[in-house]
Design a protein around this motif. Sequence first.
Motif, PDB file in Angstrom:
ATOM      1  N   ASP A  32      91.778  89.620  38.320  1.00 39.67           N
ATOM      2  CA  ASP A  32      91.652  89.404  39.757  1.00 39.67           C
ATOM      3  C   ASP A  32      90.222  89.629  40.220  1.00 39.67           C
ATOM      4  N   ILE A  33      89.894  89.030  41.379  1.00 38.99           N
ATOM      5  CA  ILE A  33      88.522  89.076  41.871  1.00 38.99           C
ATOM      6  C   ILE A  33      88.104  90.489  42.241  1.00 38.99           C
ATOM      7  N   GLN A  34      89.036  91.328  42.668  1.00 44.59           N
ATOM      8  CA  GLN A  34      88.699  92.709  42.997  1.00 44.59           C
ATOM      9  C   GLN A  34      88.144  93.437  41.774  1.00 44.59           C
ATOM     10  N   THR A  35      88.788  93.247  40.623  1.00 44.05           N
ATOM     11  CA  THR A  35      88.316  93.876  39.392  1.00 44.05           C
ATOM     12  C   THR A  35      86.973  93.301  38.958  1.00 44.05           C
ATOM     13  N   ILE A  36      86.807  91.996  39.108  1.00 45.70           N
ATOM     14  CA  ILE A  36      85.540  91.355  38.740  1.00 45.70           C
ATOM     15  C   ILE A  36      84.386  91.962  39.526  1.00 45.70           C
ATOM     16  N   ARG A  37      84.586  92.179  40.821  1.00 44.07           N
ATOM     17  CA  ARG A  37      83.521  92.758  41.647  1.00 44.07           C
ATOM     18  C   ARG A  37      83.258  94.214  41.284  1.00 44.07           C
ATOM     19  N   GLN A  38      84.313  94.965  41.019  1.00 39.52           N
ATOM     20  CA  GLN A  38      84.120  96.367  40.641  1.00 39.52           C
ATOM     21  C   GLN A  38      83.256  96.497  39.396  1.00 39.52           C
TER      22      GLN A  38
ATOM     23  N   ASP B 168      79.679  80.191  38.565  1.00 34.83           N
ATOM     24  CA  ASP B 168      79.601  81.356  39.439  1.00 34.83           C
ATOM     25  C   ASP B 168      81.016  81.746  39.881  1.00 34.83           C
ATOM     26  N   ALA B 169      81.347  83.044  39.817  1.00 34.08           N
ATOM     27  CA  ALA B 169      82.704  83.508  40.130  1.00 34.08           C
ATOM     28  C   ALA B 169      83.010  83.542  41.628  1.00 34.08           C
ATOM     29  N   TRP B 170      82.005  83.390  42.492  1.00 35.75           N
ATOM     30  CA  TRP B 170      82.260  83.429  43.932  1.00 35.75           C
ATOM     31  C   TRP B 170      83.178  82.262  44.336  1.00 35.75           C
ATOM     32  N   GLY B 171      84.113  82.536  45.212  1.00 37.62           N
ATOM     33  CA  GLY B 171      85.029  81.511  45.687  1.00 37.62           C
ATOM     34  C   GLY B 171      86.325  81.433  44.919  1.00 37.62           C
ATOM     35  N   TYR B 172      86.465  82.265  43.881  1.00 33.75           N
ATOM     36  CA  TYR B 172      87.682  82.247  43.072  1.00 33.75           C
ATOM     37  C   TYR B 172      88.514  83.503  43.315  1.00 33.75           C
ATOM     38  N   GLU B 173      89.808  83.323  43.314  1.00 35.55           N
ATOM     39  CA  GLU B 173      90.746  84.422  43.546  1.00 35.55           C
ATOM     40  C   GLU B 173      91.048  85.189  42.273  1.00 35.55           C
TER      41      GLU B 173
ATOM     42  N   ILE C 276      91.029  84.698  37.542  1.00 31.23           N
ATOM     43  CA  ILE C 276      90.841  83.899  36.322  1.00 31.23           C
ATOM     44  C   ILE C 276      92.036  84.164  35.423  1.00 31.23           C
ATOM     45  N   GLU C 277      92.701  83.101  35.007  1.00 28.96           N
ATOM     46  CA  GLU C 277      93.852  83.219  34.119  1.00 28.96           C
ATOM     47  C   GLU C 277      93.457  82.750  32.724  1.00 28.96           C
ATOM     48  N   VAL C 278      93.862  83.502  31.723  1.00 27.05           N
ATOM     49  CA  VAL C 278      93.503  83.201  30.337  1.00 27.05           C
ATOM     50  C   VAL C 278      94.780  83.071  29.510  1.00 27.05           C
ATOM     51  N   LEU C 279      94.922  81.944  28.833  1.00 27.81           N
ATOM     52  CA  LEU C 279      95.999  81.723  27.869  1.00 27.81           C
ATOM     53  C   LEU C 279      95.378  81.675  26.491  1.00 27.81           C
ATOM     54  N   ARG C 280      95.816  82.561  25.602  1.00 29.34           N
ATOM     55  CA  ARG C 280      95.264  82.601  24.248  1.00 29.34           C
ATOM     56  C   ARG C 280      96.222  81.920  23.279  1.00 29.34           C
ATOM     57  N   GLY C 281      95.644  81.163  22.340  1.00 31.85           N
ATOM     58  CA  GLY C 281      96.453  80.372  21.416  1.00 31.85           C
ATOM     59  C   GLY C 281      96.525  78.929  21.875  1.00 31.85           C
ATOM     60  N   PRO C 282      97.089  78.020  21.066  1.00 35.50           N
ATOM     61  CA  PRO C 282      97.115  76.591  21.392  1.00 35.50           C
ATOM     62  C   PRO C 282      97.687  76.311  22.778  1.00 35.50           C
ATOM     63  N   ALA C 283      96.911  75.558  23.589  1.00 35.93           N
ATOM     64  CA  ALA C 283      97.322  75.221  24.952  1.00 35.93           C
ATOM     65  C   ALA C 283      97.497  73.721  25.131  1.00 35.93           C
ATOM     66  N   SER C 284      97.535  72.975  24.026  1.00 33.11           N
ATOM     67  CA  SER C 284      97.585  71.518  24.105  1.00 33.11           C
ATOM     68  C   SER C 284      98.823  71.014  24.828  1.00 33.11           C
ATOM     69  N   VAL C 285      99.956  71.714  24.710  1.00 33.00           N
ATOM     70  CA  VAL C 285     101.194  71.237  25.314  1.00 33.00           C
ATOM     71  C   VAL C 285     101.100  71.228  26.835  1.00 33.00           C
ATOM     72  N   LEU C 286     100.225  72.053  27.400  1.00 35.60           N
ATOM     73  CA  LEU C 286     100.056  72.099  28.849  1.00 35.60           C
ATOM     74  C   LEU C 286      98.817  71.350  29.316  1.00 35.60           C
TER      75      LEU C 286
ATOM     76  N   VAL D 128      91.026  80.036  39.150  1.00 33.95           N
ATOM     77  CA  VAL D 128      91.889  79.686  40.276  1.00 33.95           C
ATOM     78  C   VAL D 128      91.172  80.034  41.574  1.00 33.95           C
ATOM     79  N   ARG D 129      90.932  79.043  42.399  1.00 31.36           N
ATOM     80  CA  ARG D 129      90.132  79.228  43.596  1.00 31.36           C
ATOM     81  C   ARG D 129      90.943  79.841  44.738  1.00 31.36           C
ATOM     82  N   LYS D 130      90.235  80.419  45.702  1.00 35.61           N
ATOM     83  CA  LYS D 130      90.874  80.949  46.893  1.00 35.61           C
ATOM     84  C   LYS D 130      91.391  79.795  47.747  1.00 35.61           C
ATOM     85  N   GLN D 131      92.516  80.021  48.420  1.00 37.43           N
ATOM     86  CA  GLN D 131      93.169  78.969  49.169  1.00 37.43           C
ATOM     87  C   GLN D 131      92.921  79.130  50.672  1.00 37.43           C
TER      88      GLN D 131
END
Length: 703
Positions: A68-74, A134-139, A141-151, A164-167
Amino acid sequence: MKNSNYILAAALMAVFSSGALAEDATLEEIQVNATSDKPGLNLKKQNNTGSRLGLTAKETPASVETLDIQTIRQRGDISIREAVTRTTGITDISTIGNGQSFSSRGFTGNNSVAQAEDGVRLMTGAGTLTYPSDAWGYERIEVLRGPASVLFGDGSAGGMINSVRKQPSRDASLEALVGAGSYGAYRAALGGTGAIGEIGAFRIDASVLGGNGYISRGDYDSKKLMTSFSFAPTDNLKIGFTLDHAEDSPTANLGSPLINGHLSRSLRSRNYNVADNKLDFIDSRARAKIEWEISPQLTFRNESYWFKSDREWRNAEAFMFQPATHTVRRSSFTAIEHAQKQIGNRAELISQQDWFGHQNRFSAGWEIMRSEFQHRNIHGNSSATDTIPAAGFNPGLFISLNPVTRNYDGTIRQQAFFAEDAFSLTNRWKLIAGVRKEFIHTDREDFRNAANEVRDNFSPLTWRLGTVFDTSENTSIYGQISRGTDPVTNLLGLNLDNARFSLTRSRQAEIGIKQSLESIKGEWTLALYHIAKDDIITRDPVTPSTSIQGGSQSSRGIEFATTLYPAERWRVDFNATLLNARFDELREAVGSPASSVSRAGNTPLNVPEKVANAWVYYQAPAWEAGIGARYVGKRYANNANDVSLAGYTVYDASAAWHVNKQMTLRANIRNLTDKFYAALAYGSTQHIIGAPRQLEFTAEFRY
């Protein structure tokens, strides 16, 4: 450039403060005490990267992590890549050529670790991705580890990083940040949201940053503008638009030459690049989204997008120290230009209803995409070299034996059908399956040799099958098997040498456990996995000068991540990865005439087999402080494993004073002990040195 950046930030601040926020708007109340939000692994929050079905991370049979962006800023992280490398097992292997690039689970580069914004990927052109940076403007970051081709399609055997940006929100709010730091660093950012009429909302985020850099002539600057608009003409219809523009000129850091096989601290700040070097990335994006709730059980979504990226390089990229004369020989005088465009549309139906008395979620859709890529460079410049003193030198100018001309145009036309289903066998037991069938046509027009023109077709099928069992309300165990694909090289610009090869195939098996601790004391996850990748390029053992498919590499490992709240006001974040990455079958050509040498059993280059991150925070109502460590283990500079980079640990620290609900003053120190280390291998004769100690002060405002 710096003055224009400051003017942009000031103008946007004036726009927001002069009426964009209505006088009678209800201001959002910001809670200063961060412990009330309990940031962590977010296991019980919906994750859009691990599944399209609205599953939480706990419900997903894969390793998914949310930052989350709060942790990124900290932590004081500014860029996406700084933030991502705090997550489990992800390391930064970015260079000037690939923009930003990562290593995950033993696989490296933008062909194996994909990147997206709000779930939409930009195709990789010549191995390079440059946005978002630049991380500004994002709410989050989601990370999927391992093959992501199916998505997300072909080219993601190591994982997916989704910003994932702020809405937009109809509740008016404004946030801003200004900062300054070591080596002339400066930063300014502004973001605000509010209502449009009776049915709409907007959000605008802008940021500028720059500085002198920690190497000589290392100036850098960046600016971006992100805009979002959403409308809800009816209760069951939502329409959204985004339009973004970013200009990024990072430091062209090509590293330092090795002296007797080692880095020298005396070279830490020296820049052996030419004086008229160039490194510019310009990215523009537009998207339109529609979400229509046809019924409580059925939703239709459609997203159309247009991306454009222009990139330019002009550098001397290879340095070799000459001990006899104490000079540096420069070569690889490279000038390249990219022009890339991508348009696409994704439509899908999502259904949630009971099947035979059991809850079922299902989605299916069709995606079409076209990407055009133009590559220009200097042809026949490989013989350009010069020599400069190792110290007290005039950097000189770029050597060009020929002008920059059009090299090739590449085009990809792609269509894909995808489907995913989550079926609840019981209240505790779910089966999740996904499948994706792609139809890819590539076309290359060569402007220097018509015989190299290529047209080819690929139709990979990828899938994932998993299960999740809740042993209790807060604990789940899961398992999955999946199949993915990667190109042997970039599909944009596939040349004659690689056109005869099929896509590489990856397969993964993974098991794990996820748990939220009682009384909101924290969360933890544990995963074990095995990934194998077949049909990588190797050399013919009989005719070493000929490349063939038939090589393979694999990795197996264990990953652990946790966020704990052991006592009031204390928070501990920790993650660690141990893996064994190796080539199972790989032969390389060496010498002249060429002979074939086996690399079986060796570790792929720039892959650390031990990675860990830790942070400890103390959060009082009026202030907070934290200290963190990042450990990256030993890596190799080539597949022969005869040049290595030592492991290193870098410490960071932060402190903040919450002046009031509207203002926070923050200080961050990166590389607290001024550790001298090799961050990355840039070939076997030069390494990129990690950044020295840097201090930054920022003021954050919320209204």
